[in-house]
Motif scaffolding. Structure first.
Motif, PDB file in Angstrom:
ATOM      1  N   PRO A  38       0.972  -1.464   0.149  1.00  0.00           N
ATOM      2  CA  PRO A  38       0.083   0.051  -0.267  1.00  0.00           C
ATOM      3  C   PRO A  38       0.974   1.226   0.573  1.00  0.00           C
ATOM      4  CG  PRO A  38      -0.036  -1.299   2.171  1.00  0.00           C
ATOM      5  CD  PRO A  38       1.113  -2.230   1.573  1.00  0.00           C
ATOM      6  N   ASP A  39       0.029   2.605  -0.685  1.00  0.00           N
ATOM      7  CA  ASP A  39       0.554   3.785  -0.186  1.00  0.00           C
ATOM      8  C   ASP A  39       0.511   3.622   1.852  1.00  0.00           C
ATOM      9  OD1 ASP A  39       0.924   3.545  -2.623  1.00  0.00           O
ATOM     10  OD2 ASP A  39       0.204   5.453  -3.640  1.00  0.00           O
ATOM     11  N   SER A  40       1.595   4.319   2.088  1.00  0.00           N
ATOM     12  CA  SER A  40       1.607   3.843   3.722  1.00  0.00           C
ATOM     13  C   SER A  40       1.839   4.814   4.209  1.00  0.00           C
ATOM     14  CB  SER A  40       2.077   2.469   3.810  1.00  0.00           C
ATOM     15  OG  SER A  40       2.717   2.004   3.693  1.00  0.00           O
ATOM     16  N   GLY A  41       1.774   4.970   5.994  1.00  0.00           N
ATOM     17  CA  GLY A  41       2.476   5.987   6.465  1.00  0.00           C
ATOM     18  C   GLY A  41       1.785   7.229   6.302  1.00  0.00           C
ATOM     19  N   THR A  42       1.522   8.189   7.471  1.00  0.00           N
ATOM     20  CA  THR A  42       1.272   9.448   7.296  1.00  0.00           C
ATOM     21  C   THR A  42       2.127  10.171   5.970  1.00  0.00           C
ATOM     22  OG1 THR A  42       2.757  10.482   8.993  1.00  0.00           O
ATOM     23  CG2 THR A  42       0.479   9.945   9.516  1.00  0.00           C
ATOM     24  N   SER A  43       2.839   9.511   5.683  1.00  0.00           N
ATOM     25  CA  SER A  43       3.752   9.577   4.282  1.00  0.00           C
ATOM     26  C   SER A  43       2.711   9.804   3.110  1.00  0.00           C
ATOM     27  CB  SER A  43       4.802   8.778   3.779  1.00  0.00           C
ATOM     28  OG  SER A  43       6.244   9.164   4.654  1.00  0.00           O
ATOM     29  N   ALA A  44       1.726   8.874   2.647  1.00  0.00           N
ATOM     30  CA  ALA A  44       1.358   9.155   2.535  1.00  0.00           C
ATOM     31  C   ALA A  44      -0.480   9.754   1.976  1.00  0.00           C
ATOM     32  CB  ALA A  44       0.488   7.856   1.842  1.00  0.00           C
ATOM     33  N   ALA A  45      -0.766   9.970   3.512  1.00  0.00           N
ATOM     34  CA  ALA A  45      -1.739  11.358   4.151  1.00  0.00           C
ATOM     35  C   ALA A  45      -1.416  12.073   4.028  1.00  0.00           C
ATOM     36  CB  ALA A  45      -2.203  11.103   5.808  1.00  0.00           C
ATOM     37  N   CYS A  46      -0.107  12.615   3.842  1.00  0.00           N
ATOM     38  CA  CYS A  46       0.088  14.130   3.384  1.00  0.00           C
ATOM     39  C   CYS A  46       0.300  14.317   1.709  1.00  0.00           C
ATOM     40  CB  CYS A  46       1.900  14.804   4.091  1.00  0.00           C
ATOM     41  SG  CYS A  46       2.661  16.057   4.098  1.00  0.00           S
ATOM     42  N   PRO A  47       0.441  13.885   1.170  1.00  0.00           N
ATOM     43  CA  PRO A  47       0.816  14.300   0.383  1.00  0.00           C
ATOM     44  C   PRO A  47      -0.957  14.326  -0.932  1.00  0.00           C
ATOM     45  CG  PRO A  47       1.659  12.457  -0.196  1.00  0.00           C
ATOM     46  CD  PRO A  47       1.308  12.550   1.044  1.00  0.00           C
ATOM     47  N   VAL A  48      -1.811  13.633  -0.082  1.00  0.00           N
ATOM     48  CA  VAL A  48      -3.349  13.187  -0.395  1.00  0.00           C
ATOM     49  C   VAL A  48      -4.008  14.480   0.284  1.00  0.00           C
ATOM     50  CG1 VAL A  48      -5.470  12.469   0.434  1.00  0.00           C
ATOM     51  CG2 VAL A  48      -3.449  10.331  -0.123  1.00  0.00           C
ATOM     52  N   ALA A  49      -3.320  15.054   1.068  1.00  0.00           N
ATOM     53  CA  ALA A  49      -3.828  16.811   1.605  1.00  0.00           C
ATOM     54  C   ALA A  49      -3.315  17.438   0.566  1.00  0.00           C
ATOM     55  CB  ALA A  49      -4.043  16.936   3.221  1.00  0.00           C
ATOM     56  N   ALA A  50      -2.182  17.805   0.546  1.00  0.00           N
ATOM     57  CA  ALA A  50      -1.478  18.575  -0.548  1.00  0.00           C
ATOM     58  C   ALA A  50      -2.575  19.085  -1.414  1.00  0.00           C
ATOM     59  CB  ALA A  50      -0.244  18.742  -0.217  1.00  0.00           C
ATOM     60  N   GLY A  51      -2.550  17.899  -2.127  1.00  0.00           N
ATOM     61  CA  GLY A  51      -3.015  17.476  -2.788  1.00  0.00           C
ATOM     62  C   GLY A  51      -4.458  17.971  -3.534  1.00  0.00           C
ATOM     63  N   LEU A  52      -5.162  17.874  -2.457  1.00  0.00           N
ATOM     64  CA  LEU A  52      -6.524  19.046  -1.844  1.00  0.00           C
ATOM     65  C   LEU A  52      -6.445  19.775  -2.069  1.00  0.00           C
ATOM     66  CD1 LEU A  52      -9.083  19.167  -1.556  1.00  0.00           C
ATOM     67  CD2 LEU A  52      -8.793  17.956   0.409  1.00  0.00           C
TER      68      LEU A  52
END
Lengths: 84, 453
Positions: B379-393
């Protein structure tokens, strides 16, 4: 910790040479490839990367100055993932 | 406090509760319990009585062979209710005496599913994230990242891999990209790794954003691994990004910076209290440049980290308060992680933060099948993935709202206020203000636009 950061206040568009002159740093005391990095252009604040020993010397030379020039830590940074 | 109350009412009532064909309600068996607010939505449950399997067995012992009797004269009935926290001990001791049917009062603790941890299978895929982020609704509002500079400060991007995984093209702004001195790779052509995952995840909500490849974690310091760097490189990267921001027209500035990295250990830092410390010191040059860049109009997002108490990353070395340094800066958004079910992942770091107590700020999605940067099954995991998901938004929002129209501080407030609250009511250190809620964000932006018109 092999290197530390120090900061210096200089006019806008300052150069590495002008910073070295102000701090009385020799060429071999500064990481020239890192250069002089602007931290806050509006405040005229810049950073240099130096050895721990040079950082201690700059701190001692600053005496009672209100500006703390360093040394500041230069910690290792790593990607946050994937979690292991 | 929620409680379960065990009663032994009349035989007919016990038989009725035990019979699945008969409908009974909580008030049939337990009306009028003093100090108890009965949960009438909870259907009473018959509970068998354990009795010794052998004749002459101790009727009070559960440590012997038992049989379970549902006979009406043996079984009991459970109902659910609530007792005020400040009355709990009094009520629990008095209830059996004041109501002859009551035989026991038990705690009814909240039960939760096991949290997702590192090494677990993906929870959903990136199309689920697309749906949860309402990417179609964002696009309908003209919020797709067009013309927005989105910097990925990481290990470098492999554009070919991201293009293949996304099934569509992407734009790397090579001219405004940056590498530390000594790193010779070409922007968009680095090895597939963490940075490619971050780029992929950022493009879910902002497919048209222009990526700035900032390979800050590739610096070649002595004694380091290939995938770490020094904070001084991040300072140089931010100085470069300040130049990028200043070159944009003041009225249309839009620069979003995604940072899925941090410092895992106080071992590399001066101790808290030392004037040169990083983790707890807003005067450290990196914390100063972060504040300065945010003040100038950049949106800066940091991963909260993977040091959550339930299943922390093995590298975590802070004894407490692992959200440190710029990851806890007051002018950045610290992003915690939830899976696509909306549950916090067990490795997502909890607050309070070291520079600012109320960290993390909000949650975004992680632990989904996405970029395949670490293998097809990973998976794309870690808060490492959450951060760019939010940055994209955030980049999607910036398509129509420059930092002159909606300053970063106001955007941060908007995202916090519209977040879907989770955990306890209000802010908490697990979920922050809650999970980013695109429906709420769009509604808030519409109200703001109407007010400005």
């Amino acid at each position: 910790m092999t290197s530390v950061l120090i900061t210096v206040r200089l006019p806008r568009d300052a150069t590495l040479e002008s910073a070295m002159r102000k701090l009385e740093l020799a060429e071999d005391e500064v990481d020239g490839s890192y250069g002089l990095v602007p931290i806050d252009p509006d405040e005229g604040l810049y950073a240099l990367r130096v050895s721990e020993e040079t950082g201690r010397r700059i701190h001692a030379a600053a005496g009672d100055s209100t500006h703390y020039p360093g040394p500041y830590s230069n910690p290792r940074i790593e990607p946050y993932g994937p979690p292991s | 406090m929620r409680v379960l109350i065990q009663l032994r009412p009349g035989l007919d009532l016990v038989a009725a509760v035990a019979d699945p064909s008969v409908v009974t309600s909580a008030s049939d068996v337990a009306d009028g319990l003093p100090g108890v607010v009965l949960d009438r939505s909870f259907t009473p449950v018959a509970v068998p009585r354990p009795i010794p399997a052998a004749p002459g067995g101790d009727p009070l012992s559960l440590n012997q062979p038992l049989i379970y009797s549902m006979a009406p004269d043996e079984a009991s009935v459970l109902v659910r209710g609530e007792i005020a926290d400040d009355e709990i001990s009094t009520r629990v001791s008095l209830l059996p005496a004041s109501h002859r049917d009551v035989v026991g009062v038990f705690a009814d603790p909240k039960i939760e599913k096991t949290l997702t941890c590192g090494g677990d299978d993906p929870v959903g895929d990136w199309h689920d994230v697309e749906r949860l982020l309402r990417v179609a609704d964002l696009a309908a509002e003209g919020l797709d990242g067009s013309g927005v500079a989105l910097a990925i400060a990481d290990t470098g991007i492999n554009a070919a891999h991201v293009t293949k995984a996304l099934g569509r093209g992407l734009t790397i702004d090579k001219e405004r990209s940056w590498s530390p001195s000594g790193v010779t790779g070409i922007p968009g052509e680095f090895d597939v790794d963490h940075g490619s995952m971050c780029a992929f995840d950022a493009l879910i909500a902002a497919p048209q954003a222009s990526l700035i490849d900032v390979s800050v974690l590739l610096s070649q310091r002595s004694g380091g691994s290939e995938l770490d760097g020094l904070l001084s490189d991040a300072i140089a990267a931010y100085a470069h990004l300040r130049g990028v921001l200043d070159a944009q027209p003041a009225e249309s500035r839009a620069l979003v910076i995604s940072n899925s990295w941090g410092s895992f250990s106080p071992r590399w830092d001066f101790p808290p209290g030392h004037p040169g410390n990083y983790s707890d010191n807003p005067a450290h040059p990196f914390n100063v440049i972060v504040g300065s860049l945010a003040q100038a109009g950049a949106d800066i997002l940091f991963a909260a980290g993977n040091c959550g108490r339930e299943c922390k990353d093995g590298r975590c070395a802070y004894p407490d308060r692992p959200i440190a340094g710029a990851n806890s800066h007051g002018r950045v958004l610290s992003i915690a992680g939830v899976d696509t079910d909306g549950d916090r992942v067990g490795y997502s770091s909890q607050g309070p933060g070291r520079l600012t107590a109320r960290k993390p700020d909000v949650c975004a999605y992680t632990h989904f099948s996405g970029s395949r940067a670490f293998g097809d099954a990973e998976p794309d995991s870690g808060t490492s993935a959450a951060c760019p998901v939010a940055a994209g938004l955030v980049a999607a929002i910036r398509t129509q709202w420059s930092s002159a129209e909606l300053p970063p501080s106001q955007l941060r407030t908007l995202l916090r206020r519209t977040a879907d609250d989770r955990g306890v009511v209000g802010y908490d250190y697990d979920y922050g203000y809650g999970v980013l809620d695109v429906a709420g964000i769009i509604a808030a932006l519409r109200r703001r636009a109407a007010k400005a018109a």
